[in-house]
Design a protein around this motif. Structure first.
Motif, mmCIF file in Angstrom:
data_model
loop_
_atom_site.group_PDB
_atom_site.id
_atom_site.type_symbol
_atom_site.label_atom_id
_atom_site.label_comp_id
_atom_site.label_asym_id
_atom_site.label_seq_id
_atom_site.Cartn_x
_atom_site.Cartn_y
_atom_site.Cartn_z
ATOM 1 N N LEU A 1 0.826 -1.205 0.000
ATOM 2 C CA LEU A 1 0.000 0.000 0.000
ATOM 3 C C LEU A 1 0.864 1.260 0.000
ATOM 4 C CD1 LEU A 1 -2.739 -1.078 2.571
ATOM 5 C CD2 LEU A 1 -2.913 -1.072 0.077
ATOM 6 N N THR A 2 1.937 1.234 0.777
ATOM 7 C CA THR A 2 2.822 2.398 0.853
ATOM 8 C C THR A 2 3.490 2.685 -0.485
ATOM 9 O OG1 THR A 2 3.250 2.014 3.207
ATOM 10 C CG2 THR A 2 4.859 3.344 2.006
ATOM 11 N N LYS A 3 3.931 1.625 -1.156
ATOM 12 C CA LYS A 3 4.701 1.796 -2.387
ATOM 13 C C LYS A 3 3.825 1.957 -3.630
ATOM 14 C CE LYS A 3 8.844 1.221 -0.546
ATOM 15 N NZ LYS A 3 9.864 2.300 -0.549
ATOM 16 N N ALA A 4 2.696 1.229 -3.678
ATOM 17 C CA ALA A 4 1.959 1.143 -4.938
ATOM 18 C C ALA A 4 0.584 1.797 -4.919
ATOM 19 C CB ALA A 4 1.814 -0.330 -5.348
ATOM 20 N N VAL A 5 0.054 2.104 -3.726
ATOM 21 C CA VAL A 5 -1.268 2.730 -3.649
ATOM 22 C C VAL A 5 -1.159 4.174 -3.176
ATOM 23 C CG1 VAL A 5 -3.523 2.693 -2.505
ATOM 24 C CG2 VAL A 5 -2.497 0.558 -3.315
#
Length: 283
Positions: free
Chosen positions: A184-188
């Motif tokens: 979630l941190t990297k891709a969302v």
């Protein structure tokens, strides 16, 4: 809370990791009935959806459906993919054209009035996404079981080619050793920053979104005001100090004659270890 007639869904995942022995599965299965009861009470009209790992049997999926869940029984997990890929199967709710609003929640965390009122305030705000931090240990920008959004906005902002394509691309770029919060941190998060309403109990994470960071609409939680914080882990009496306050006898009866796992070694572990604890608790 029907979300102004929007079609709303609470999405869960039930997944068995390949990297370790069978976890304390009674913790999650006991929680199934509790979460369904809480959803009826606090989120009436919401679809309660479970994305079920293919290592569980069709009979197990049928038992869960009888509790009132919409069950999406997935194919067996691909061992070459990172664990967060399987845990994140609940993101597939975003692809469903019949769902306008989604919430990601964890099976071992209760649905509470505090959660429901917070979601209602977010829906009324018109902001596209919602994230909560309700404990000093909630340190990731998006807690995997404490966020939600409007499906159209999610498709437009980070999954225009669908969730399967999104997860495949992430599997090629996000560290396989991380968890779903790393995903979630990297891709969302980079795609929804500035369009997320944060509710932040300790008021220490407002750096993530400035003016869109607000206190919870309810008073700070205490033993008298609210029973626990959003995201608090509660599960079976066998594993947790505070038991689930729900009758689970019907669930135990459904499982009594049902093979839970497709794989013989997992089924053997279940029958020997977790099932006796769960049967004792539910009866």
């Amino acid at each position: 809370m029907a979300g102004n007639q929007a079609r709303c869904a609470i999405a869960y995942t039930l997944y068995v990791p390949y990297s370790k022995a069978l976890p304390k599965m009674d913790r999650y299965l006991t929680a199934l009935q509790a979460r369904r009861v809480e959803a009826v009470r606090h989120f009436p009209g919401w679809d309660v959806r479970l994305y079920l790992d293919g290592r569980f049997t069709k009979g197990m999926a049928d038992v869960i459906r009888q509790l009132g869940y919409t069950v999406v029984h997935l194919p067996p997990s691909d061992r070459s993919l990172p664990e967060w890929h399987h845990v994140s199967s609940r993101l597939r709710v975003i692809d469903d054209p019949g769902v306008d609003v989604f919430m990601m929640r964890d099976l071992d965390s209760a649905l509470s009035p505090r959660d429901a009122i917070s979601v209602w305030v977010w829906l009324s705000s018109g902001v596209e996404f919602h994230a909560m931090h309700d404990h000093p240990h909630h340190k990731d920008v998006l807690m995997a079981g404490m966020w939600g959004g409007r499906s159209e906005a999610a498709r437009r902002r980070f999954a225009p080619r669908g969730i399967d394509a999104f997860l495949a691309e992430a599997a090629a770029n996000v560290d396989h050793r991380g968890n779903d919060q790393l995903l979630l941190t990297k891709a969302v998060w980079p795609h929804i920053e500035g369009n997320t309403l944060h509710m932040d109990m300790p008021q220490t994470y407002c750096k993530y979104d400035g003016k869109l960071c607000v206190p919870f609409p309810m008073a700070p939680h205490s033993g008298q005001v609210i029973d626990g914080f959003v995201g608090e882990v509660v599960a079976s009496k066998a594993l947790m100090p505070r038991p689930v306050d729900v009758e689970c006898k019907a669930l135990a009866e459904g499982l009594d004659k049902t093979a839970v796992f497709e794989e013989a070694d997992l089924q053997q572990q279940w029958v020997k270890d977790a099932w006796p604890r769960m049967r004792s608790f539910c009866n």
